[in-house]
Design a protein around this motif. Sequence first.
Motif, PDB file in Angstrom:
ATOM      1  N   ARG A   4      -2.444   1.957  -3.756  1.00  0.00           N
ATOM      2  CA  ARG A   4      -1.432   2.331  -2.889  1.00  0.00           C
ATOM      3  C   ARG A   4      -0.378   2.958  -2.907  1.00  0.00           C
ATOM      4  O   ARG A   4       0.238   3.550  -4.451  1.00  0.00           O
ATOM      5  CB  ARG A   4      -1.633   2.254  -1.154  1.00  0.00           C
ATOM      6  CG  ARG A   4      -3.208   1.851  -1.224  1.00  0.00           C
ATOM      7  CD  ARG A   4      -3.027   1.145   0.299  1.00  0.00           C
ATOM      8  NE  ARG A   4      -5.031   0.839   0.380  1.00  0.00           N
ATOM      9  CZ  ARG A   4      -5.181   0.417   1.905  1.00  0.00           C
ATOM     10  NH1 ARG A   4      -4.337   0.592   2.761  1.00  0.00           N
ATOM     11  NH2 ARG A   4      -6.910   0.286   2.417  1.00  0.00           N
ATOM     12  N   ASN A   5       0.465   2.807  -2.011  1.00  0.00           N
ATOM     13  CA  ASN A   5       2.036   3.598  -2.731  1.00  0.00           C
ATOM     14  C   ASN A   5       2.760   2.525  -2.809  1.00  0.00           C
ATOM     15  O   ASN A   5       4.428   2.521  -2.355  1.00  0.00           O
ATOM     16  CB  ASN A   5       2.997   4.322  -1.020  1.00  0.00           C
ATOM     17  CG  ASN A   5       3.148   3.769  -0.333  1.00  0.00           C
ATOM     18  OD1 ASN A   5       2.218   2.110   0.118  1.00  0.00           O
ATOM     19  ND2 ASN A   5       3.777   3.624   0.923  1.00  0.00           N
ATOM     20  N   ASP A  41       4.141   9.392  -1.188  1.00  0.00           N
ATOM     21  CA  ASP A  41       3.242   9.830  -1.646  1.00  0.00           C
ATOM     22  C   ASP A  41       3.027  10.774  -2.184  1.00  0.00           C
ATOM     23  O   ASP A  41       2.212  12.267  -3.025  1.00  0.00           O
ATOM     24  CB  ASP A  41       2.062  10.157   0.040  1.00  0.00           C
ATOM     25  CG  ASP A  41       1.755   9.124   0.902  1.00  0.00           C
ATOM     26  OD1 ASP A  41       1.912   8.187   0.052  1.00  0.00           O
ATOM     27  OD2 ASP A  41       1.844   9.529   1.946  1.00  0.00           O
ATOM     28  N   THR A  42       4.481  11.475  -2.547  1.00  0.00           N
ATOM     29  CA  THR A  42       4.438  13.117  -3.707  1.00  0.00           C
ATOM     30  C   THR A  42       4.852  12.121  -5.006  1.00  0.00           C
ATOM     31  O   THR A  42       4.573  13.342  -5.606  1.00  0.00           O
ATOM     32  CB  THR A  42       5.964  13.631  -3.164  1.00  0.00           C
ATOM     33  OG1 THR A  42       6.862  12.533  -3.267  1.00  0.00           O
ATOM     34  CG2 THR A  42       6.131  13.927  -1.384  1.00  0.00           C
ATOM     35  N   LEU A  43       4.464  11.554  -5.092  1.00  0.00           N
ATOM     36  CA  LEU A  43       4.282  11.001  -6.865  1.00  0.00           C
ATOM     37  C   LEU A  43       3.403  10.694  -7.209  1.00  0.00           C
ATOM     38  O   LEU A  43       2.625  10.090  -6.380  1.00  0.00           O
ATOM     39  CB  LEU A  43       5.782   9.540  -6.918  1.00  0.00           C
ATOM     40  CG  LEU A  43       6.657   9.259  -6.581  1.00  0.00           C
ATOM     41  CD1 LEU A  43       7.373   8.083  -6.245  1.00  0.00           C
ATOM     42  CD2 LEU A  43       7.826  10.393  -7.407  1.00  0.00           C
ATOM     43  N   ASP A  44       3.125  10.902  -8.411  1.00  0.00           N
ATOM     44  CA  ASP A  44       1.532  10.845  -9.415  1.00  0.00           C
ATOM     45  C   ASP A  44       2.066   9.140 -10.210  1.00  0.00           C
ATOM     46  O   ASP A  44       2.321   9.316 -10.946  1.00  0.00           O
ATOM     47  CB  ASP A  44       2.327  11.669 -10.355  1.00  0.00           C
ATOM     48  CG  ASP A  44       0.537  11.756 -10.548  1.00  0.00           C
ATOM     49  OD1 ASP A  44      -0.155  10.687 -10.827  1.00  0.00           O
ATOM     50  OD2 ASP A  44       0.157  12.838 -11.363  1.00  0.00           O
ATOM     51  N   ASN A  57      10.150 -10.897  -8.672  1.00  0.00           N
ATOM     52  CA  ASN A  57       9.824 -10.316  -8.189  1.00  0.00           C
ATOM     53  C   ASN A  57      10.309  -9.286  -7.733  1.00  0.00           C
ATOM     54  O   ASN A  57      11.437  -9.112  -6.690  1.00  0.00           O
ATOM     55  CB  ASN A  57       8.367 -11.074  -7.325  1.00  0.00           C
ATOM     56  CG  ASN A  57       7.774 -11.885  -7.509  1.00  0.00           C
ATOM     57  OD1 ASN A  57       6.585 -11.217  -8.186  1.00  0.00           O
ATOM     58  ND2 ASN A  57       7.300 -12.785  -7.574  1.00  0.00           N
ATOM     59  N   ARG A  58      10.280  -7.857  -7.360  1.00  0.00           N
ATOM     60  CA  ARG A  58      10.517  -7.031  -6.923  1.00  0.00           C
ATOM     61  C   ARG A  58       9.079  -6.274  -6.061  1.00  0.00           C
ATOM     62  O   ARG A  58       8.412  -4.720  -7.345  1.00  0.00           O
ATOM     63  CB  ARG A  58      11.081  -5.951  -7.794  1.00  0.00           C
ATOM     64  CG  ARG A  58      11.872  -5.188  -7.294  1.00  0.00           C
ATOM     65  CD  ARG A  58      12.926  -5.460  -6.249  1.00  0.00           C
ATOM     66  NE  ARG A  58      14.097  -4.931  -5.112  1.00  0.00           N
ATOM     67  CZ  ARG A  58      15.112  -4.718  -5.562  1.00  0.00           C
ATOM     68  NH1 ARG A  58      15.729  -4.972  -6.250  1.00  0.00           N
ATOM     69  NH2 ARG A  58      15.383  -3.912  -4.589  1.00  0.00           N
ATOM     70  N   GLN A  59       9.607  -5.335  -5.170  1.00  0.00           N
ATOM     71  CA  GLN A  59       8.218  -4.106  -4.929  1.00  0.00           C
ATOM     72  C   GLN A  59       9.479  -3.244  -3.894  1.00  0.00           C
ATOM     73  O   GLN A  59      10.814  -3.761  -3.976  1.00  0.00           O
ATOM     74  CB  GLN A  59       7.971  -5.211  -3.397  1.00  0.00           C
ATOM     75  CG  GLN A  59       6.671  -5.587  -3.886  1.00  0.00           C
ATOM     76  CD  GLN A  59       5.512  -6.052  -2.556  1.00  0.00           C
ATOM     77  OE1 GLN A  59       6.209  -5.569  -1.182  1.00  0.00           O
ATOM     78  NE2 GLN A  59       4.907  -6.672  -2.471  1.00  0.00           N
ATOM     79  N   LEU A  60       8.825  -2.016  -4.573  1.00  0.00           N
ATOM     80  CA  LEU A  60       9.207  -0.635  -4.144  1.00  0.00           C
ATOM     81  C   LEU A  60       8.311  -0.176  -3.018  1.00  0.00           C
ATOM     82  O   LEU A  60       7.188   0.387  -3.430  1.00  0.00           O
ATOM     83  CB  LEU A  60      10.346  -0.126  -5.446  1.00  0.00           C
ATOM     84  CG  LEU A  60      10.736  -0.681  -5.533  1.00  0.00           C
ATOM     85  CD1 LEU A  60      11.084   0.215  -7.405  1.00  0.00           C
ATOM     86  CD2 LEU A  60      12.439  -0.783  -5.552  1.00  0.00           C
ATOM     87  N   PHE A  61       8.524   0.318  -2.148  1.00  0.00           N
ATOM     88  CA  PHE A  61       7.638   1.782  -1.430  1.00  0.00           C
ATOM     89  C   PHE A  61       7.718   2.923  -2.095  1.00  0.00           C
ATOM     90  O   PHE A  61       9.002   3.473  -2.136  1.00  0.00           O
ATOM     91  CB  PHE A  61       7.678   1.280   0.057  1.00  0.00           C
ATOM     92  CG  PHE A  61       7.505   0.169   0.446  1.00  0.00           C
ATOM     93  CD1 PHE A  61       6.094  -0.673   0.982  1.00  0.00           C
ATOM     94  CD2 PHE A  61       8.324  -0.752   0.704  1.00  0.00           C
ATOM     95  CE1 PHE A  61       5.924  -1.262   1.217  1.00  0.00           C
ATOM     96  CE2 PHE A  61       7.804  -2.360   0.999  1.00  0.00           C
ATOM     97  CZ  PHE A  61       6.358  -2.771   1.038  1.00  0.00           C
ATOM     98  N   LEU A  62       6.561   3.651  -2.887  1.00  0.00           N
ATOM     99  CA  LEU A  62       7.327   4.756  -2.576  1.00  0.00           C
ATOM    100  C   LEU A  62       6.378   5.926  -2.567  1.00  0.00           C
ATOM    101  O   LEU A  62       5.655   5.456  -1.266  1.00  0.00           O
ATOM    102  CB  LEU A  62       6.081   4.608  -4.397  1.00  0.00           C
ATOM    103  CG  LEU A  62       6.425   4.115  -5.571  1.00  0.00           C
ATOM    104  CD1 LEU A  62       5.671   3.530  -7.055  1.00  0.00           C
ATOM    105  CD2 LEU A  62       7.868   3.681  -5.739  1.00  0.00           C
TER     106      LEU A  62
END
Length: 141
Positions: free
Chosen positions: A59-60, A96-99, A89-94
Amino acid sequence: MLLRTDPFRELDRVFEQFTGTSSRPAVMHVDAERDGDVFYVFFDLPGVDPDSIDVTVERNVLQVQAERRRRVKDDVEPVISERPMGVFNRQLFLADTLDTDRLEAVYDNGVLTLRIPISDRAKPRRIAIGSGNGGRKQIKG
């Protein structure tokens, strides 16, 4: 009764929060920047085997996982062991405008670089305006 405390204990605890320990590695450091229609994300992963790096997007949520292992040699006694080892570990929330379907990853000189273009549907576009002089038309079904 006088209690003796180590004056550097608190300093060491704070330092370990930022640098990690051998049992709990520190978080990988990240920089991100936008260059026109592309976002770049840079992860510092010095000394990490490229085969241990795993990048996933669901998802994002972008997740990067990597492992740095200590090289162990027989008959060698470690004198100092300060570099964090283990799984990072690293998580980033992207947005919705990114492909994320066109995300690219490159690992070079200890830096993992992700290239994430902005989605075409998120870019500004010109809307054509029709003329109102055409009158009404009947649609036949």
